[in-house]
Scaffold this motif. Structure first.
Motif, PDB file in Angstrom:
ATOM      1  N   PHE A  77      47.627  45.179  37.302  1.00  0.00           N
ATOM      2  CA  PHE A  77      47.288  43.748  38.182  1.00  0.00           C
ATOM      3  C   PHE A  77      48.358  43.133  37.914  1.00  0.00           C
ATOM      4  O   PHE A  77      48.862  42.101  38.903  1.00  0.00           O
ATOM      5  N   ASP A  78      49.021  42.555  36.537  1.00  0.00           N
ATOM      6  CA  ASP A  78      49.751  41.451  36.413  1.00  0.00           C
ATOM      7  C   ASP A  78      51.110  41.680  36.877  1.00  0.00           C
ATOM      8  O   ASP A  78      51.935  40.858  37.285  1.00  0.00           O
ATOM      9  N   ILE A  79      51.553  43.158  37.350  1.00  0.00           N
ATOM     10  CA  ILE A  79      52.857  43.352  38.103  1.00  0.00           C
ATOM     11  C   ILE A  79      52.917  43.288  39.159  1.00  0.00           C
ATOM     12  O   ILE A  79      53.935  42.722  39.971  1.00  0.00           O
ATOM     13  N   SER A  88      49.502  39.834  47.030  1.00  0.00           N
ATOM     14  CA  SER A  88      49.470  40.841  48.240  1.00  0.00           C
ATOM     15  C   SER A  88      48.432  41.837  47.616  1.00  0.00           C
ATOM     16  O   SER A  88      47.649  42.403  48.560  1.00  0.00           O
ATOM     17  N   VAL A  89      48.754  42.540  46.733  1.00  0.00           N
ATOM     18  CA  VAL A  89      47.977  43.697  46.441  1.00  0.00           C
ATOM     19  C   VAL A  89      46.617  43.440  46.011  1.00  0.00           C
ATOM     20  O   VAL A  89      45.696  43.984  46.300  1.00  0.00           O
ATOM     21  N   PRO A  98      44.099  52.352  38.654  1.00  0.00           N
ATOM     22  CA  PRO A  98      45.545  52.181  38.561  1.00  0.00           C
ATOM     23  C   PRO A  98      45.640  50.667  38.989  1.00  0.00           C
ATOM     24  O   PRO A  98      46.751  50.182  38.230  1.00  0.00           O
ATOM     25  N   TRP A  99      45.139  50.365  39.877  1.00  0.00           N
ATOM     26  CA  TRP A  99      45.425  49.019  40.393  1.00  0.00           C
ATOM     27  C   TRP A  99      44.983  47.924  39.210  1.00  0.00           C
ATOM     28  O   TRP A  99      45.798  46.752  39.195  1.00  0.00           O
TER      29      TRP A  99
END
Length: 120
Positions: free
Chosen positions: A86-88, A92-93, A81-82
């Motif tokens: 990813f682009d959103i 930091s994530v 899901p990450w």
């Protein structure tokens, strides 16, 4: 105000997915023939008469391989899901996911050095 009717489809899905296995077990219990005898109580080994004791000890290596597989399988479930969003999510994530992967790599190196991945 919290609206419960927005979750109607979830509750219908939960009800149906719970009822299908329950009904399957109930129907198989009603329709299955009940026959008890010595053949039913013996262990089955591909049609061959069983030899020896049924209780065998397995080596711990099988469990170690299974454990390492499960850890990296769960890693994939967490990272998918990450990767899809990813682009959103932002930088930091990305750093958090990098730390997560690094912890798993350290665990893999530790298991490798301990010999948990050696098959011999």
């Amino acid at each position: 105000m919290f609206l419960l009717y927005e979750y109607d489809i979830f509750w219908v899905f939960l009800l149906i997915s719970s009822l299908i296995p329950i009904l399957t077990f109930f129907i198989s219990g009603v329709l299955a023939p009940i026959s008890k005898g010595p053949e039913k109580l013996s262990s089955y080994e591909s049609g061959i008469e069983p030899m020896g004791d049924a209780w065998l000890q397995f080596r711990i290596r099988y469990y170690m391989f299974a454990l390492v597989f499960v850890v990296f399988d769960v890693e994939t479930v967490f990272l998918y899901p990450w990767a899809m969003s990813f682009d959103i999510l932002g930088v930091s994530v990305f750093v958090e996911a990098l730390i997560f992967v690094l912890i798993l790599i350290i665990g893999l190196v530790f298991a490798w050095r301990k010999g948990a991945l050696e098959w011999s």
